[in-house]
Design a protein around this motif. Structure first.
Motif, PDB file in Angstrom:
ATOM      1  N   SER A  18       0.871  -1.241  -0.129  1.00 40.48           N
ATOM      2  CA  SER A  18      -0.079  -0.013   0.014  1.00 40.48           C
ATOM      3  C   SER A  18       0.801   1.185  -0.065  1.00 40.48           C
ATOM      4  N   SER A  19       2.262   1.224   0.156  1.00 43.98           N
ATOM      5  CA  SER A  19       3.074   2.335   0.072  1.00 43.98           C
ATOM      6  C   SER A  19       3.403   2.652  -1.350  1.00 43.98           C
ATOM      7  N   ALA A  20       3.217   1.417  -2.168  1.00 43.68           N
ATOM      8  CA  ALA A  20       3.671   1.720  -3.606  1.00 43.68           C
ATOM      9  C   ALA A  20       2.498   1.845  -4.451  1.00 43.68           C
ATOM     10  N   ARG A  21       1.303   1.054  -4.240  1.00 42.60           N
ATOM     11  CA  ARG A  21       0.178   1.194  -5.202  1.00 42.60           C
ATOM     12  C   ARG A  21      -1.195   0.571  -4.578  1.00 42.60           C
ATOM     13  N   VAL A  22      -2.060   1.379  -4.667  1.00 38.37           N
ATOM     14  CA  VAL A  22      -3.525   1.202  -4.155  1.00 38.37           C
ATOM     15  C   VAL A  22      -4.598   1.576  -5.053  1.00 38.37           C
ATOM     16  N   PHE A  23      -5.530   0.722  -5.334  1.00 39.23           N
ATOM     17  CA  PHE A  23      -6.658   0.826  -6.074  1.00 39.23           C
ATOM     18  C   PHE A  23      -7.625   1.583  -5.524  1.00 39.23           C
ATOM     19  N   ASP A  24      -8.286   2.189  -6.340  1.00 38.39           N
ATOM     20  CA  ASP A  24      -9.541   3.144  -6.081  1.00 38.39           C
ATOM     21  C   ASP A  24     -10.950   2.138  -6.353  1.00 38.39           C
ATOM     22  N   PHE A  25     -11.577   1.644  -5.402  1.00 39.36           N
ATOM     23  CA  PHE A  25     -12.552   0.649  -5.711  1.00 39.36           C
ATOM     24  C   PHE A  25     -13.491   1.229  -5.116  1.00 39.36           C
ATOM     25  N   ASP A  26     -13.908   2.532  -5.111  1.00 44.14           N
ATOM     26  CA  ASP A  26     -15.276   2.957  -4.790  1.00 44.14           C
ATOM     27  C   ASP A  26     -16.209   2.677  -5.563  1.00 44.14           C
ATOM     28  N   LYS A  27     -16.009   2.159  -7.008  1.00 44.73           N
ATOM     29  CA  LYS A  27     -17.155   1.775  -7.766  1.00 44.73           C
ATOM     30  C   LYS A  27     -17.878   0.478  -7.412  1.00 44.73           C
ATOM     31  N   ILE A  28     -17.160  -0.225  -6.567  1.00 39.47           N
ATOM     32  CA  ILE A  28     -17.850  -1.685  -6.202  1.00 39.47           C
ATOM     33  C   ILE A  28     -19.193  -1.267  -5.480  1.00 39.47           C
ATOM     34  N   THR A  29     -19.154  -0.188  -5.018  1.00 42.12           N
ATOM     35  CA  THR A  29     -20.639   0.472  -4.292  1.00 42.12           C
ATOM     36  C   THR A  29     -21.801   0.064  -5.105  1.00 42.12           C
TER      37      THR A  29
END
Length: 564
Positions: free
Chosen positions: A251-262
């Motif tokens: 998580s200090s290198a790459r994190v996805f935006d998974f908001d659309k899962i909602t």
């Protein structure tokens, strides 16, 4: 330490109903899962005096290694157990990939038994020795070559350094008609918006995982947008999704935006892993859907079949906030039995008595938070398995009341994993194991502790724990040094063998690790326990067996590294 179930754990959780365990943790698979796999008992020969269906029932209780030994006793048994031997093929090293894929190319008849195939070339979590280098394009080519014979494969799991060549996903989609579960990790390369990975339809399980070990030093990495075709696949073409993981172990290198899962609604969804959550640059918690009234809470309200939830958190240099609103309705999550995350999220659970397994190893629990944590633990009246990370500032102080406060809240535990990555010497260890008497049903105890080179050896610690708690069936110990490049130093598993009167007599030991000097080691032996007269301890070394290509058994180790 699992801080509990991590990269491997996510993958195994997504297919947990397909796994066998050793006899000490046996469970029986539903009869429906046997009939189609092994065929009619009337069409197979009797083995000795045992009917074939009885042999299959015995097999269902065995670990993969035991099934292999069982199958070598006769040709009939070998024939009968071939589907079980190759039902799950996990190639957890470059060497396993090279040797086994070459074998499958030559013996195509075996491919028809494979229902789950997991490949781990250049295994980045290999330990204590690093994995050898292997060309991952070669691995792809070999799988493509045998794919036409993988007619019964329903699960494919890719765990390489990067996403495989796109041709692999096209080939599997065209040649494996039963493929319904697809797992893949990603490395440093960006996601291709046109990737064939997003062309699947009617999947029941899917995971996209940023692998562990990418490094990075960003305190607030920018959230990476996931291509629209990914969401089109999941939201519009996979209505029967049951298991889903979108997460990052770097998580200090790459994190996805998974908001659309909602926006999703999958009526059969029962297993969910999301993360990492954490502070954003303005110190709000993100991704944004977490704090929205109509966001994650509303999504959870719509999924009443959820039994397993894992939320990965990373607070980096800061402590978590005192409260994390979940915005759950009074009828949310009625079936939830496993929760992995932070204790603040449990405060709003409308059905806390349904939770049986809890993992609080995302961050340490401090003594000054006991007044909040303990009431939450007491509300989980059905809790039987607990993983908890506790921070101890001063190992020289008496922490008995601290340990007592936690354990007295969950008296029904059968499995307990205690993790403390700061120095944990003999004194606090004695204080801890003295409080284990508060858990009368405890069968398995795991200890992950900060290590000093003057500490007693692991088998001595296991013996000390068993002496105070003789009803234990298994003890697991892991040594860690938080400020070293390789956090995990040594680990051991100790299965208790009792005499005919039920008294502990031996420990069956498996140990491996990195010594102060010399090469990494792996050893198996039987340790004879001292009797009441104080006789000398006897240890008999046993030759290390060859590794079996079936079930992966490393989940209790790898999660620790991602939790530090």
């Amino acid at each position: 330490m699992e801080p509990s179930r991590n990269v491997e754990a996510v993958r195994q959780t997504l297919t947990k109903d397909k796994r066998r365990r050793s006899l000490r943790n046996l469970f029986q698979l539903p009869l429906a899962t046997r009939s189609s796999l092994y065929g009619s008992a009337s069409n197979t020969p009797v083995v000795g005096s045992l009917p074939a269906d009885i042999v299959r029932d015995i097999m269902e209780l065995l670990s993969p290694a035991d099934i292999l030994s069982f199958s070598l006793t006769s040709k009939h048994l070998r024939y009968l157990l071939m589907p079980a031997l190759y039902e799950t093929v996990t190639l957890k090293s470059s060497r396993n990939c090279r040797v086994t894929l070459e074998m499958l190319r030559k013996r195509r008849n075996i491919c028809r038994y494979i229902r789950k195939l997991a490949v781990r070339p250049n295994y980045y979590l290999a330990w204590p020795k690093p994995d050898e280098e292997l060309d991952e394009d070669w691995v792809v080519e070999m799988i493509e070559e045998i794919s036409g014979d993988l007619k019964t494969m329903h699960t494919f799991d890719w765990d390489g350094l990067e996403l495989p060549k796109d041709s692999l996903w096209r080939t599997l989609r065209q040649t494996c008609p039963q493929l319904k579960s697809v797992f893949s990790n990603v490395g440093t390369q960006p996601l291709d918006p046109l990737s064939a990975l997003f062309d699947f339809s009617d999947l029941t399980s899917f995971s996209l995982i940023v692998r562990h070990g990418l490094g990075g030093s960003d305190l607030f990495p920018a959230l990476e947008i996931i291509p629209p075709r990914f969401w089109d696949m999941l939201l519009n073409r996979c209505p029967d999704l049951q298991e889903l993981a979108i997460c990052s172990f770097s998580s200090s290198a790459r994190v996805f935006d998974f908001d659309k899962i909602t926006e999703g609604h999958w009526p059969k969804l029962h297993t969910l892993t999301l993360g990492s959550f954490g502070y954003q640059s303005d110190f709000t918690l993100g991704p944004p859907a977490l704090s929205s009234d109509a966001g994650l809470g509303n999504f959870l309200d719509r999924h009443n079949e959820l039994k397993y939830i894992r939320f990965l958190w990373n607070f980096k240099r800061w402590m978590s906030p005192d409260a994390i609103p979940m915005h759950l309705s009074s009828s949310a999550l009625p079936a939830l039995d496993t929760f992995i995350g932070v204790y603040q999220q449990l405060a709003e659970l409308p059905n806390p008595d349904s939770v049986e397994t809890l993992d609080l190893t995302c961050e340490p629990v401090y003594e000054n938070r006991l007044d909040t944590v303990c009431p939450i633990l007491r509300s989980l009246t059905s809790l039987t398995s607990l993983d908890i990370w506790i921070h101890i500032f001063d190992p020289g102080r008496d922490h008995s009341s601290f340990f007592q406060s936690v354990l007295s809240c969950c008296p029904r535990l059968t499995d307990f994993h205690f993790m403390c990555t700061t120095s944990f010497s003999i004194k606090p260890l004695k204080q801890l194991i003295a409080q284990l008497s508060l858990l009368p049903d405890l069968k398995r105890f795991s200890l992950t502790k900060g290590h000093k080179y003057l500490d007693e050896n692991m088998v001595s610690t296991a013996t000390r724990i068993l002496k105070s708690n003789p009803t234990l069936q298994q003890i697991n110990i892991r040594w860690a040094r938080e400020r070293c490049p390789n956090h995990l130093k040594q680990e051991g598993s100790y299965d208790v063998v009792c005499d005919e009167d039920g008294r502990p007599e031996f420990l069956n030991v498996v140990e491996r690790g990195i010594p102060i000097v010399g090469s990494p080691f792996y050893r198996r032996y039987r340790h004879k326990l001292e009797n009441s007269a104080g006789s000398v301890v006897v240890r008999t070394m046993r030759k290390r067996p060859s590794m079996f290509i079936g079930e992966d058994k490393e989940r209790n180790r790898m999660s620790f590294m991602s939790a530090l």
